[in-house]
Design an enzyme around this catalytic site. Structure first.
Site, PDB file in Angstrom:
ATOM      1  N   ARG A 239      10.957 -10.026  -6.074  1.00  0.00           N
ATOM      2  CA  ARG A 239       9.683  -9.779  -5.413  1.00  0.00           C
ATOM      3  C   ARG A 239       9.805 -10.265  -3.985  1.00  0.00           C
ATOM      4  O   ARG A 239      10.497 -11.247  -3.693  1.00  0.00           O
ATOM      5  CB  ARG A 239       8.539 -10.516  -6.121  1.00  0.00           C
ATOM      6  CG  ARG A 239       8.136  -9.895  -7.461  1.00  0.00           C
ATOM      7  CD  ARG A 239       7.451  -8.547  -7.266  1.00  0.00           C
ATOM      8  NE  ARG A 239       6.938  -7.991  -8.507  1.00  0.00           N
ATOM      9  CZ  ARG A 239       7.620  -7.157  -9.290  1.00  0.00           C
ATOM     10  NH1 ARG A 239       8.865  -6.827  -8.967  1.00  0.00           N
ATOM     11  NH2 ARG A 239       7.051  -6.663 -10.379  1.00  0.00           N
ATOM     12  N   GLU A 268       4.028  -4.044   0.654  1.00  0.00           N
ATOM     13  CA  GLU A 268       4.612  -2.750   0.276  1.00  0.00           C
ATOM     14  C   GLU A 268       3.526  -1.681   0.231  1.00  0.00           C
ATOM     15  O   GLU A 268       2.445  -1.932  -0.291  1.00  0.00           O
ATOM     16  CB  GLU A 268       5.307  -2.867  -1.090  1.00  0.00           C
ATOM     17  CG  GLU A 268       6.483  -3.814  -1.085  1.00  0.00           C
ATOM     18  CD  GLU A 268       7.193  -3.917  -2.429  1.00  0.00           C
ATOM     19  OE1 GLU A 268       6.754  -3.240  -3.391  1.00  0.00           O
ATOM     20  OE2 GLU A 268       8.174  -4.673  -2.520  1.00  0.00           O
ATOM     21  N   HIS A 287      11.669  -0.294  -3.077  1.00  0.00           N
ATOM     22  CA  HIS A 287      11.292  -0.817  -4.393  1.00  0.00           C
ATOM     23  C   HIS A 287      11.587   0.215  -5.485  1.00  0.00           C
ATOM     24  O   HIS A 287      10.690   0.670  -6.203  1.00  0.00           O
ATOM     25  CB  HIS A 287       9.818  -1.218  -4.420  1.00  0.00           C
ATOM     26  CG  HIS A 287       9.511  -2.224  -5.491  1.00  0.00           C
ATOM     27  ND1 HIS A 287       8.494  -3.151  -5.403  1.00  0.00           N
ATOM     28  CD2 HIS A 287      10.094  -2.462  -6.700  1.00  0.00           C
ATOM     29  CE1 HIS A 287       8.453  -3.894  -6.492  1.00  0.00           C
ATOM     30  NE2 HIS A 287       9.419  -3.490  -7.301  1.00  0.00           N
TER      31      HIS A 287
END
Length: 326
Positions: A239, A268, A287
């Site tokens: 993360r 994000e 991601h």
């Protein structure tokens, strides 16, 4: 009588059909984050919810407005936006999909490691931009991977899959930082458990695959980055908030560390104003650790299995995040 379930992500048609067969299914095809009131309204009579990339905080305030909710199935391994204390208070079961994305995520993390070490994207852009006009000179050389030391922060399922690739595929020396020792990894991959600072000082490659918890939030600070070798490469597949992003940007600019490969970020999608976009010594990925056709299908199927089991009052086992709910 069928129970009511809200699906807030697109999933394969055959898995949606399973939900439609098992429940009264409501499709919420808008973004929960931008339309939170509409999302809560859709859940007003729901017994269950299923979807991925939950941007809305599922906390006490949220759950007070969804009184019938008894189960939530997230199509992910992470569950950062679910308040476990609030779920317990309201008696809501939470399930995730940890095992099915292990190998795909490990593949992506090792891809980042290899591409960052060998400067693959940077050199590809050199050709695309018409700048390859002579033999490559030392300023474009990459780094060897085989025989080097990899430091894995987080020796869970994905950490072990990375250690397997490193040890058996590249003859790498494996060291790791984890809350508890992992004898199976130590035996299978000759891995050695060390304290965090020792891993950072020793490794040529640091791979972060820790869950985000209060203990790991901003775990990698300016001071921790300063412990790393100037030749070291940092890979984050966990993360974004496990690293102090501003400290990382400063370390990359000053060459405190050599380079980084990042699949996750503090915010994000990554803002177009991010200084990370201006750096040559960072490789960015949006991601996508689990973003393969096969893995995403397996995750959706697992999540559907989870919500069906939970709302039939069966007890999920390895995918049940909060078994204390009962």
């Amino acid at each position: 009588m069928k129970k009511n379930v809200v699906l807030f992500s697109k999933i394969p048609a055959d898995q949606q059909a399973r939900l439609e067969q098992a429940f009264n299914l409501t499709l919420f095809d808008r973004t929960p984050e931008t339309e939170p009131k509409a999302f809560i309204k859709a859940l007003a009579n729901a017994d269950g919810m299923i979807g991925s990339n939950m941007p809305t905080r599922i906390d006490d305030s949220f759950l007070c407005q969804t009184p019938k909710l008894k189960a939530a199935s997230t199509i992910s391994v992470g569950f950062d936006n679910y308040d476990l204390a609030a779920l317990k208070k309201h008696g809501v079961r939470l399930m995730n999909t940890p095992k099915v994305l292990t190998e795909g995520t490990a593949d992506l993390i090792f891809t980042l490691l290899m591409a960052t070490a060998r400067r693959t994207v940077e050199l590809s852009n050199l050709i695309h931009n018409g700048q390859w006009t002579k033999s490559i000179t030392p300023e474009y050389y990459g780094s060897d991977i085989h025989g080097k030391t990899i430091g894995i922060l987080g020796m869970g399922r994905i950490g072990k899959a990375i250690a397997k690739r490193a040890h058996h595929g590249f003859d790498m020396n494996v060291i790791y930082y984890n809350r508890s020792a992992q004898p199976d990894a130590e035996q299978a991959f000759n891995a050695k458990k060390l304290e965090l600072d020792e891993v950072l000082k020793t490794a040529d490659f640091i791979v972060i695959i820790l869950p985000l918890t209060p203990e790991t939030d901003r775990l990698i600070t300016k001071e921790k980055l300063a412990l790393m070798k100037p030749s070291a490469i940092l890979i984050n597949g966990a993360r974004g908030r496990v690293i102090d992003e501003q400290a990382l940007i400063a370390a990359l600019k000053s060459k405190t560390i050599k380079a980084a490969g990042l699949d996750v970020f503090e915010v994000e999608p990554l803002p177009t104003s991010s200084p990370l976009l201006q750096l040559d010594n960072v490789l960015l990925s949006p991601h996508v650790g689990s973003a393969t056709v096969e893995t995403r299908y397996a995750m959706a199927k697992c999540a559907v299995d989870n919500i069906i089991a939970a709302l039939k009052d069966e007890k999920p086992t390895e995918n049940w995040v909060n078994p204390e709910v009962g």
